[in-house]
Design an enzyme around this catalytic site. Sequence first.
Site, mmCIF file in Angstrom:
data_model
loop_
_atom_site.group_PDB
_atom_site.id
_atom_site.type_symbol
_atom_site.label_atom_id
_atom_site.label_comp_id
_atom_site.label_asym_id
_atom_site.label_seq_id
_atom_site.Cartn_x
_atom_site.Cartn_y
_atom_site.Cartn_z
ATOM 1 N N ARG A 57 0.850 -1.210 0.000
ATOM 2 C CA ARG A 57 0.000 0.000 0.000
ATOM 3 C C ARG A 57 0.877 1.249 0.000
ATOM 4 O O ARG A 57 0.485 2.300 -0.486
ATOM 5 C CB ARG A 57 -0.958 0.004 1.207
ATOM 6 C CG ARG A 57 -1.695 1.338 1.377
ATOM 7 C CD ARG A 57 -2.971 1.246 2.200
ATOM 8 N NE ARG A 57 -2.812 0.534 3.433
ATOM 9 C CZ ARG A 57 -2.196 1.025 4.522
ATOM 10 N NH1 ARG A 57 -1.673 2.229 4.512
ATOM 11 N NH2 ARG A 57 -2.091 0.294 5.615
ATOM 12 N N TYR A 110 -14.557 16.758 -16.540
ATOM 13 C CA TYR A 110 -15.227 15.447 -16.560
ATOM 14 C C TYR A 110 -16.370 15.443 -15.525
ATOM 15 O O TYR A 110 -16.216 15.983 -14.423
ATOM 16 C CB TYR A 110 -14.186 14.362 -16.272
ATOM 17 C CG TYR A 110 -14.779 13.031 -15.919
ATOM 18 C CD1 TYR A 110 -15.697 12.407 -16.763
ATOM 19 C CD2 TYR A 110 -14.443 12.387 -14.731
ATOM 20 C CE1 TYR A 110 -16.263 11.182 -16.431
ATOM 21 C CE2 TYR A 110 -14.998 11.165 -14.391
ATOM 22 C CZ TYR A 110 -15.915 10.571 -15.245
ATOM 23 O OH TYR A 110 -16.463 9.358 -14.903
ATOM 24 N N ASP A 185 -5.231 18.529 -15.262
ATOM 25 C CA ASP A 185 -5.608 17.175 -15.664
ATOM 26 C C ASP A 185 -5.170 17.024 -17.120
ATOM 27 O O ASP A 185 -5.731 17.652 -18.020
ATOM 28 C CB ASP A 185 -7.128 16.991 -15.507
ATOM 29 C CG ASP A 185 -7.587 15.576 -15.847
ATOM 30 O OD1 ASP A 185 -6.949 14.932 -16.706
ATOM 31 O OD2 ASP A 185 -8.596 15.121 -15.273
ATOM 32 N N LYS A 210 -7.104 5.873 -19.558
ATOM 33 C CA LYS A 210 -7.377 6.251 -20.946
ATOM 34 C C LYS A 210 -6.153 5.990 -21.829
ATOM 35 O O LYS A 210 -5.803 4.860 -22.060
ATOM 36 C CB LYS A 210 -7.827 7.715 -20.984
ATOM 37 C CG LYS A 210 -8.892 8.069 -19.924
ATOM 38 C CD LYS A 210 -10.198 7.363 -20.189
ATOM 39 C CE LYS A 210 -11.197 7.302 -19.058
ATOM 40 N NZ LYS A 210 -11.164 8.221 -17.968
HETATM 41 N N1 LCS Z 1 -10.178 13.076 -15.722
HETATM 42 C C1 LCS Z 1 -10.726 13.046 -16.962
HETATM 43 C C2 LCS Z 1 -10.403 14.137 -17.935
HETATM 44 C C3 LCS Z 1 -11.582 12.002 -17.319
HETATM 45 O O1 LCS Z 1 -12.100 12.011 -18.541
HETATM 46 C C4 LCS Z 1 -11.871 11.001 -16.363
HETATM 47 C C5 LCS Z 1 -12.797 9.869 -16.670
HETATM 48 C C6 LCS Z 1 -11.296 11.076 -15.096
HETATM 49 C C7 LCS Z 1 -10.445 12.130 -14.813
HETATM 50 C C8 LCS Z 1 -11.547 10.038 -14.039
HETATM 51 O O2 LCS Z 1 -10.733 8.932 -14.287
HETATM 52 P P1 LCS Z 1 -11.057 7.435 -13.823
HETATM 53 O O3 LCS Z 1 -11.242 7.459 -12.349
HETATM 54 O O4 LCS Z 1 -12.288 7.012 -14.530
HETATM 55 O O5 LCS Z 1 -9.823 6.682 -14.212
HETATM 56 N N2 LCS Z 1 -13.529 10.049 -17.854
HETATM 57 C C9 LCS Z 1 -14.423 9.239 -18.343
HETATM 58 C C10 LCS Z 1 -15.167 9.538 -19.498
HETATM 59 O O6 LCS Z 1 -15.123 10.580 -20.152
HETATM 60 N N3 LCS Z 1 -15.929 8.507 -19.807
HETATM 61 O O7 LCS Z 1 -15.857 7.521 -18.855
HETATM 62 C C11 LCS Z 1 -14.866 7.919 -17.851
#
Ligand code: LCS
Length: 392
Positions: A57, A110, A185, A210
């Site tokens: 952890r 997001y 971000d 992503k």
């Molecule tokens: N930041 C951005 C720009 C994102 O598009 C997302 C998720 C996150 C943070 C969060 O990341 P995660 O915890 O899911 O790894 N975006 C998504 C979207 O546009 N469609 O599904 C998830």
Amino acid sequence: MKKVAKETQIVHGIRTGVTNTLDLVAPIHMTTAFQFKNADHGAGLFSGKDEGYIYSRLSNPTLSLLQEKMAVLEGGEDSIATSSGMSAIASAALTLAKPGDNFISCTTIYGGTFALFTQRFKDLKIEARLIPPSSCRTAKEIEKLLDKKTKFLYMETPANPTLDIIDIEMWAGVAKKHNIPLIVDNTFATPYLQNPLHLGADIIVHSATKYISGHADIIGGIIVGTKKMMNQIKEEYVHDFGPTMSPFNAWLFLRGIKTLAVRMERHSINALKIAKWLEAHPKVAKVYYPGLASHEGHQIAQKQMKYFGGMLSFEVTGGIKAGKAVMDNVQICTLAVSLGDCDTLIQHPASMTHSTYPKEARENIGITDGLIRLSVGIESADDIIADLENTF
Ligand code: LCS
């Protein structure tokens, strides 16, 4: 490593042969804990007198390799791998802001981040002061909202889902002047297309889920910054709240990253071709892609990005009814959320990724009921165009 091109860093960029067996690819360290040679050794590791691994952890050799690589690619001193993009954002933000504090961000982010900022943080008495992208263009607009309790600035650029482009250097100037950090971000651009730390930002967060993965099979997050800041985030948040990445996922991220440059190039070439085709199509009312000269942020994107990335949004004439027909009838594009995969994904922000926004707030920033988002994959762009054309 000697100074080499980004493409080379993406493939190499970290130590190899870290084990006695000199593996070409580092193994996965699937272990909860690490043995102490004796009681003093264990005590020395716990007190910080000695360096080494204790418990996964807190740290793990496979995670260390991923963290090293992401720090190299973003131009930071250190990084932290977390269980998701959301936990990366929450860990960084909650280390900096405490009850009674506030921070400034844009409205276009997001939908999950929007919910975290406006609902969860509100419960914690941390205020998100959000400004629409159109009002984020001058330092004055940002400074109007700043006070002694403002603990950081936060932005996404390109922003999800309307691809708004925010001037990182300008925001970083405001942050420096007021001695607070700027968090960016960098999920949509990736470190191959954009390096916010080089433009004055202080902390980078990623949904590694992503493009860093690129293969739609793992969830993870990354935070990058100075060693001091990363230690603070680990000690004050990550170690105690525990949003750690699994070593197996870290290993898969390391595998995915190797092709980041070639994937991002192909995503960008395909997206530009599809965006131009959409823009010229009589059944398309609007296209949002920073690579188009018609995009409001095109010039800033040219300044701060290498290529324009694989994300675009568009509205078909006929609004949501026509939009649904597109989403229900595509055959190559897949109707799913997430983004940054080899496959092209199509989705409806208003009812899916950005359904956390109140309707009026969402529409004010262009996330209309008719907006469709495309995460352009690395297939043949002509096939994607033909697929979309069939649905219009
Ligand atoms: N930041 C951005 C720009 C994102 O598009 C997302 C998720 C996150 C943070 C969060 O990341 P995660 O915890 O899911 O790894 N975006 C998504 C979207 O546009 N469609 O599904 C998830």
